[in-house]
Design a protein around this motif. Structure first.
Motif, PDB file in Angstrom:
ATOM      1  N   VAL A 114       0.834  -1.203   0.000  1.00 27.40           N
ATOM      2  CA  VAL A 114       0.000   0.000   0.000  1.00 27.40           C
ATOM      3  C   VAL A 114       0.872   1.258   0.000  1.00 27.40           C
ATOM      4  O   VAL A 114       0.607   2.210  -0.750  1.00 27.40           O
ATOM      5  N   THR A 115       1.912   1.252   0.814  1.00 29.27           N
ATOM      6  CA  THR A 115       2.834   2.392   0.849  1.00 29.27           C
ATOM      7  C   THR A 115       3.478   2.595  -0.513  1.00 29.27           C
ATOM      8  O   THR A 115       3.599   3.727  -0.994  1.00 29.27           O
ATOM      9  N   SER A 116       3.869   1.516  -1.150  1.00 24.52           N
ATOM     10  CA  SER A 116       4.486   1.616  -2.477  1.00 24.52           C
ATOM     11  C   SER A 116       3.494   2.088  -3.530  1.00 24.52           C
ATOM     12  O   SER A 116       3.875   2.801  -4.458  1.00 24.52           O
ATOM     13  N   PHE A 117       2.227   1.696  -3.411  1.00 24.52           N
ATOM     14  CA  PHE A 117       1.201   2.218  -4.320  1.00 24.52           C
ATOM     15  C   PHE A 117       1.102   3.732  -4.184  1.00 24.52           C
ATOM     16  O   PHE A 117       1.062   4.455  -5.179  1.00 24.52           O
ATOM     17  N   VAL A 118       1.045   4.202  -2.958  1.00 21.15           N
ATOM     18  CA  VAL A 118       0.905   5.644  -2.699  1.00 21.15           C
ATOM     19  C   VAL A 118       2.124   6.403  -3.215  1.00 21.15           C
ATOM     20  O   VAL A 118       1.994   7.405  -3.933  1.00 21.15           O
ATOM     21  N   LEU A 119       3.321   5.926  -2.877  1.00 24.58           N
ATOM     22  CA  LEU A 119       4.542   6.613  -3.318  1.00 24.58           C
ATOM     23  C   LEU A 119       4.720   6.516  -4.831  1.00 24.58           C
ATOM     24  O   LEU A 119       5.123   7.492  -5.475  1.00 24.58           O
ATOM     25  N   GLY A 120       4.417   5.356  -5.401  1.00 27.32           N
ATOM     26  CA  GLY A 120       4.510   5.198  -6.851  1.00 27.32           C
ATOM     27  C   GLY A 120       3.557   6.130  -7.576  1.00 27.32           C
ATOM     28  O   GLY A 120       3.892   6.707  -8.616  1.00 27.32           O
ATOM     29  N   THR A 121       2.365   6.287  -7.026  1.00 26.57           N
ATOM     30  CA  THR A 121       1.392   7.205  -7.615  1.00 26.57           C
ATOM     31  C   THR A 121       1.895   8.641  -7.535  1.00 26.57           C
ATOM     32  O   THR A 121       1.823   9.385  -8.525  1.00 26.57           O
ATOM     33  N   ALA A 122       2.411   9.037  -6.387  1.00 29.41           N
ATOM     34  CA  ALA A 122       2.914  10.408  -6.216  1.00 29.41           C
ATOM     35  C   ALA A 122       4.077  10.690  -7.169  1.00 29.41           C
ATOM     36  O   ALA A 122       4.100  11.733  -7.836  1.00 29.41           O
ATOM     37  N   VAL A 123       5.007   9.762  -7.265  1.00 30.40           N
ATOM     38  CA  VAL A 123       6.152   9.937  -8.160  1.00 30.40           C
ATOM     39  C   VAL A 123       5.685   9.975  -9.613  1.00 30.40           C
ATOM     40  O   VAL A 123       6.154  10.799 -10.411  1.00 30.40           O
ATOM     41  N   GLY A 124       4.755   9.094  -9.966  1.00 33.64           N
ATOM     42  CA  GLY A 124       4.226   9.068 -11.323  1.00 33.64           C
ATOM     43  C   GLY A 124       3.497  10.352 -11.693  1.00 33.64           C
ATOM     44  O   GLY A 124       3.624  10.849 -12.817  1.00 33.64           O
ATOM     45  N   VAL A 125       2.739  10.910 -10.760  1.00 31.95           N
ATOM     46  CA  VAL A 125       2.024  12.169 -11.013  1.00 31.95           C
ATOM     47  C   VAL A 125       3.019  13.304 -11.225  1.00 31.95           C
ATOM     48  O   VAL A 125       2.842  14.137 -12.133  1.00 31.95           O
ATOM     49  N   ILE A 126       4.065  13.347 -10.437  1.00 34.17           N
ATOM     50  CA  ILE A 126       5.101  14.380 -10.619  1.00 34.17           C
ATOM     51  C   ILE A 126       5.729  14.232 -12.004  1.00 34.17           C
ATOM     52  O   ILE A 126       5.927  15.215 -12.726  1.00 34.17           O
ATOM     53  N   GLY A 127       6.036  12.986 -12.381  1.00 33.95           N
ATOM     54  CA  GLY A 127       6.599  12.745 -13.710  1.00 33.95           C
ATOM     55  C   GLY A 127       5.645  13.130 -14.818  1.00 33.95           C
ATOM     56  O   GLY A 127       6.046  13.738 -15.823  1.00 33.95           O
TER      57      GLY A 127
END
Length: 79
Positions: A56-69
C-alpha cells in the motif's frame, strides 16, 4: 522547479513500474499457499499484514512519483 524531459519520463516510468510490480506482488501475497501469509485456519499472519502495508505504501509513493513525472512530461510537451 522545472524537471527535464529525461527526469520527467524516468519518474513517470518509475511510477508505472511501481504499480506493475506491487500489484503482482499483492496478487501473489493474497494467493499464498506456503503458509507464510495465512495460518492453518486461513487467518492472515503478521507476514501478510507487514507486506500488505509495504504494498500500500508503495502504491501511494509510486502514484505520487508518477504524477510528478506526468506533470513534468506535460510541461515539456510543447518544447
Amino acid at each position: 522547479m522545472k524537471l527535464s524531459r529525461r527526469v520527467s519520463w524516468f519518474l513517470l516510468a518509475f511510477g508505472v513500474w511501481s504499480w506493475v510490480i506491487w500489484v503482482t506482488f499483492a496478487k501473489n501475497l493474497w494467493k499464498d499457499g506456503s503458509g507464510l501469509a495465512f495460518d492453518d485456519a486461513g487467518d492472515p499472519t503478521a507476514y501478510f499484514w507487514v507486506h500488505l502495508a509495504l504494498a500500500v505504501t508503495s502504491f501511494v509513493l509510486g502514484t505520487a512519483v508518477g504524477v510528478i513525472g506526468l506533470r513534468g512530461v506535460r510541461a515539456n510537451a510543447g518544447k
